[in-house]
Motif scaffolding. Structure first.
Motif, PDB file in Angstrom:
ATOM      1  N   CYS A   8       0.832  -1.210   0.000  1.00 34.08           N
ATOM      2  CA  CYS A   8       0.000   0.000   0.000  1.00 34.08           C
ATOM      3  C   CYS A   8       0.864   1.257   0.000  1.00 34.08           C
ATOM      4  CB  CYS A   8      -0.949  -0.004   1.199  1.00 34.08           C
ATOM      5  SG  CYS A   8      -0.213  -0.501   2.756  1.00 34.08           S
ATOM      6  N   CYS A  42       4.964  -8.340   1.490  1.00 33.66           N
ATOM      7  CA  CYS A  42       5.027  -7.238   2.455  1.00 33.66           C
ATOM      8  C   CYS A  42       4.871  -7.772   3.870  1.00 33.66           C
ATOM      9  CB  CYS A  42       3.947  -6.216   2.144  1.00 33.66           C
ATOM     10  SG  CYS A  42       3.773  -4.956   3.409  1.00 33.66           S
ATOM     11  N   ASN A  97       6.477  -0.855   4.381  1.00 35.70           N
ATOM     12  CA  ASN A  97       6.400   0.054   5.530  1.00 35.70           C
ATOM     13  C   ASN A  97       6.842  -0.538   6.864  1.00 35.70           C
ATOM     14  OD1 ASN A  97       4.285  -1.726   5.915  1.00 35.70           O
ATOM     15  ND2 ASN A  97       2.751  -0.281   5.166  1.00 35.70           N
ATOM     16  N   CYS A 154      -1.000  -8.012  -1.264  1.00 34.45           N
ATOM     17  CA  CYS A 154      -0.012  -7.660  -0.242  1.00 34.45           C
ATOM     18  C   CYS A 154       1.285  -8.438  -0.433  1.00 34.45           C
ATOM     19  CB  CYS A 154      -0.567  -7.967   1.142  1.00 34.45           C
ATOM     20  SG  CYS A 154      -1.985  -6.949   1.568  1.00 34.45           S
TER      21      CYS A 154
HETATM   22  S1  SF4 Z   1       0.257  -6.293   4.315  1.00 27.17           S
HETATM   23 FE1  SF4 Z   1       1.501  -4.659   3.488  1.00 27.17          FE
HETATM   24  S2  SF4 Z   1       0.481  -4.122   1.583  1.00 27.17           S
HETATM   25 FE2  SF4 Z   1      -0.968  -5.292   2.755  1.00 27.17          FE
HETATM   26  S3  SF4 Z   1      -2.175  -3.761   3.831  1.00 27.17           S
HETATM   27 FE3  SF4 Z   1      -0.534  -4.431   5.205  1.00 27.17          FE
HETATM   28  S4  SF4 Z   1       1.107  -2.980   4.870  1.00 27.17           S
HETATM   29 FE4  SF4 Z   1      -0.301  -2.762   3.161  1.00 27.17          FE
END
Ligand code: SF4
Lengths: 182, 461
Positions: free
Chosen positions: B333, B400, B422, B397
């Motif tokens: 994201c 991540c 992140n 995702c």
């Molecule tokens: S897993 Fe990563 S890409 Fe998915 S919502 Fe959470 S932070 Fe965002």
């Protein structure tokens, strides 16, 4: 619920995030399905790096941990919003986490689910206690006693009755905020 | 009487709780505008809802629930596939209009076909990808509103001048039944941005810099309010990147003012998707009070990296040139938007990456845009592929958050990875002995080319 709990403690340091409490690969387990709830307990704290934490929190093949009290440093439970984290600890038999500070969502999820008591400690206990030390947590006096020393914890205040009731739903029903279950 | 000033967060919460004024520490019942859930926390949320409100209960408002499967989608893990089916059954039973399903058949079952490999598209026409990037695209984010989601990065929608935060399944189950939640009004911190970002420096560097400044728990229980001319110079994508990572400083939410860019973006998307079009932005009051108030000069910032093992462990990219890497990753994201991939492509265009490099677009729209954007007769998608980036059409995702072992790009053994995502706590992207370095798409791209952490300004004139 008993007003004191006596148990060996499991000690971790700062920034124990939700991936260390319950790693992402186990999030396929759905906490409201009883078998899967128990399994979540068996994986509690399995994401801790082995080099830093050679003693396992839950023995291989077991569902429950011998440690009913977890001692943490700053920012315990940071990271994701997964409720699987307090649930995994609760399912493993944890009654309380005593830490320097908590991440917001983890704290809230402890209260909402009623899975375990999140206690703030003004004294950095993760530096003075060791995994396996026996401690007694007294919920009425907000103290933790270990190795002959009694430490005052920050009183739980308004969240205690919510956890005691078993989470926000039971609490909301008891206090008439939402109707009783038919 | 002149009403006493409130911060943006206080204003939104006051309105949502039907009060003229709230202050930090107040516990208020807020009316929820939108509740979002996904495949990881949705099944549990549904379980809580049914357990507490009965198996025939109906959600409080069909039009305010948004369900986005996005986390564990392209995996052969049968439990993950089952979880998407649980969502679909619930959507059918409740007749929910906003469900971005992986498959088109409303009574089918999702099963990932591993034999087709990870790269090629395996979704139907409604599937969108990562929830936080889907919400604005599909017209579910509006200024002045209250959004809760069962995901900590729900705070990303603060870019659109709304109060948005992550919650657990139990709270979400409560909302499904009642449309309300009891929350505490947070104290607000102000980050006042001046100046413009120099070449080679991105919004990601701003937030990594700020988290390094206040610490990984520096905003715990607090709202991070962004203001100043520097904010107005930023695109909506930039604001999303910054709001997304409020949680990495422990923040309850991040929030931006509403300006013309916000209005244009939101209006276009609510119209395109036929979602609710009325909204009332929260305006900035004079003389707001903050528990922290600081000016940041964007022109002074440098490419910044958050080192293993937490997002507050800040260094400049230059200081880390000695760190050799095994892998580069762009996605999520925070870092998998079209603008992120374009920045990445600017750096690697015409060159070849030196280490394994994985690219996962946040949404299916990003996939489309990268294929449709032509640079010198070539699509950006092709440019990235010819540079050696392993790109998947299966927006999600992905690695991540690690996920099941067959997840695309997952770190399955101890390795060092630079990532546009992140979060970099131990084990976040898979193996718990691996190390993740968080950086901007520029820095990830430059590092992919050299095999060690690299200041992207070497490649950007
Ligand atoms: S897993 Fe990563 S890409 Fe998915 S919502 Fe959470 S932070 Fe965002």
């Amino acid at each position: 619920m008993a007003h004191t709990v006596t148990s060996p403690v499991y000690v971790v340091q700062d920034n124990i995030d939700t991936d260390q409490i319950i790693p992402a690969q186990y999030l396929t387990l759905v906490p409201t399905i009883p078998d899967e709830y128990d399994k979540l307990g068996s994986y509690a704290l399995i994401g801790l790096p082995d080099a830093l934490y050679p003693t396992r929190f839950v023995e291989e093949g077991q569902f429950k941990s011998p440690y009913k009290i977890v001692i943490g440093g700053r920012n315990f439970g940071c990271g994701s919003s997964r409720e699987h984290a307090p649930i995994a600890l609760g399912a493993a038999g944890v009654e309380a986490v005593v830490a320097d500070s908590f991440a917001r969502i983890f704290f809230r999820n402890c209260v909402a689910t009623g899975e375990c008591y999140p206690y703030d400690t003004p004294v950095r206990l993760c530096d003075v206690l060791h995994t396996g030390d026996i401690a007694t947590l007294d919920f009425d006096h907000d103290t933790l006693t270990a190795n002959g020393v009694t430490y005052s914890l920050k009183p739980l205040g308004e969240v205690r009755p919510v956890i005691e009731a078993g989470g926000i739903f039971n609490f909301a029903r008891q206090s008439g905020m939402i109707p009783a279950q038919g | 009487m002149i009403p006493s000033p409130m911060t943006l967060t206080e204003k939104v919460l006051a309105r949502a709780s039907g009060k003229t004024h709230v202050q930090p520490g107040d516990n208020v019942w807020v009316n929820v505008d939108v509740l979002m859930t996904h495949d990881v926390c949705g099944p549990g949320t549904i379980g809580v809802f049914k357990r507490e409100f009965g198996k025939d209960a109906k959600v409080w408002d069909r039009n305010r629930v948004v369900i986005i499967p996005d986390h564990y989608i392209f995996t052969a893990d049968s439990m993950s596939n089952r979880n998407v089916d649980i969502l679909r059954d619930f959507v059918r039973e409740q007749e929910l209009p906003y469900f971005y399903d992986v498959i088109d058949d409303p009574s089918g079952h999702w099963k990932f076909d591993a034999s087709q490999g990870q790269l090629q598209r395996q979704y139907g026409s409604r599937y969108t990808g990562v929830c936080h990037t889907t919400l604005p695209w599909k017209g579910h984010t509006r200024p002045g509103e209250v959004l809760f989601g069962t995901d900590s990065h729900t705070c990303m929608a603060g870019a659109f001048n709304q109060f948005a935060t992550g919650i657990g399944n139990t709270d979400a189950g409560f909302i499904l039944g009642t449309g309300k939640l009891l929350i505490k009004v947070p104290e607000s911190m102000r980050f006042y941005l001046e100046g413009n970002l120099p070449p080679g420096v991105m919004a990601k560097d701003v937030i990594l810099h700020v988290i390094g400044e206040i610490g990984f728990d520096g905003a715990t229980y607090r709202a991070m309010q962004w203001e100043g001319p520097g904010v107005h110079g930023m695109s909506m994508d930039d604001r999303m990147t910054i709001a997304n990572m409020a949680i990495e400083a422990g923040g309850k939410n991040g929030i931006f003012p509403c300006d013309q860019k916000t209005l244009d973006y939101v209006r276009e998307r609510v119209e395109e998707n036929g979602t609710k079009s009325a909204f009332e932005p929260a305006e900035i009051d004079r003389d707001q009070s903050f528990v922290y108030d600081r000016v940041f000069d964007l022109s002074k910032l440098e490419p910044t990296v958050a080192c293993h093992p937490d997002p507050g462990n800040r260094k400049t990219a230059k200081e880390l040139e000695h760190v050799t890497l095994d892998r580069a990753y762009i996605g999520s994201c925070t870092g998998g938007k079209t603008s992120d991939f374009l920045a990445f492509a600017e750096v690697v265009r015409g060159k070849t990456v030196k280490i394994d490099t994985f690219g996962v677009p946040a949404t299916t729209k990003v996939v489309q845009e990268l294929k449709d954007t032509l640079w010198g007769g070539q699509s950006v998608w092709q440019i990235l592929e010819s540079a050696g980036v392993r790109l998947t059409e299966n927006a999600s995702c992905a690695a991540c958050l690690g996920g099941p072992v067959d997840t695309f790009g997952r770190l399955n053994k101890p390795m060092k990875c630079i990532s546009a995502t992140n979060r970099n706590f131990p084990g976040r992207m898979g193996n718990k002995e691996s190390e993740v370095y968080l950086a901007s798409p520029y820095t990830v791209a430059a590092s992919a080319l050299t095999g060690h952490i690299t200041d992207p300004r070497t490649f950007i004139s």
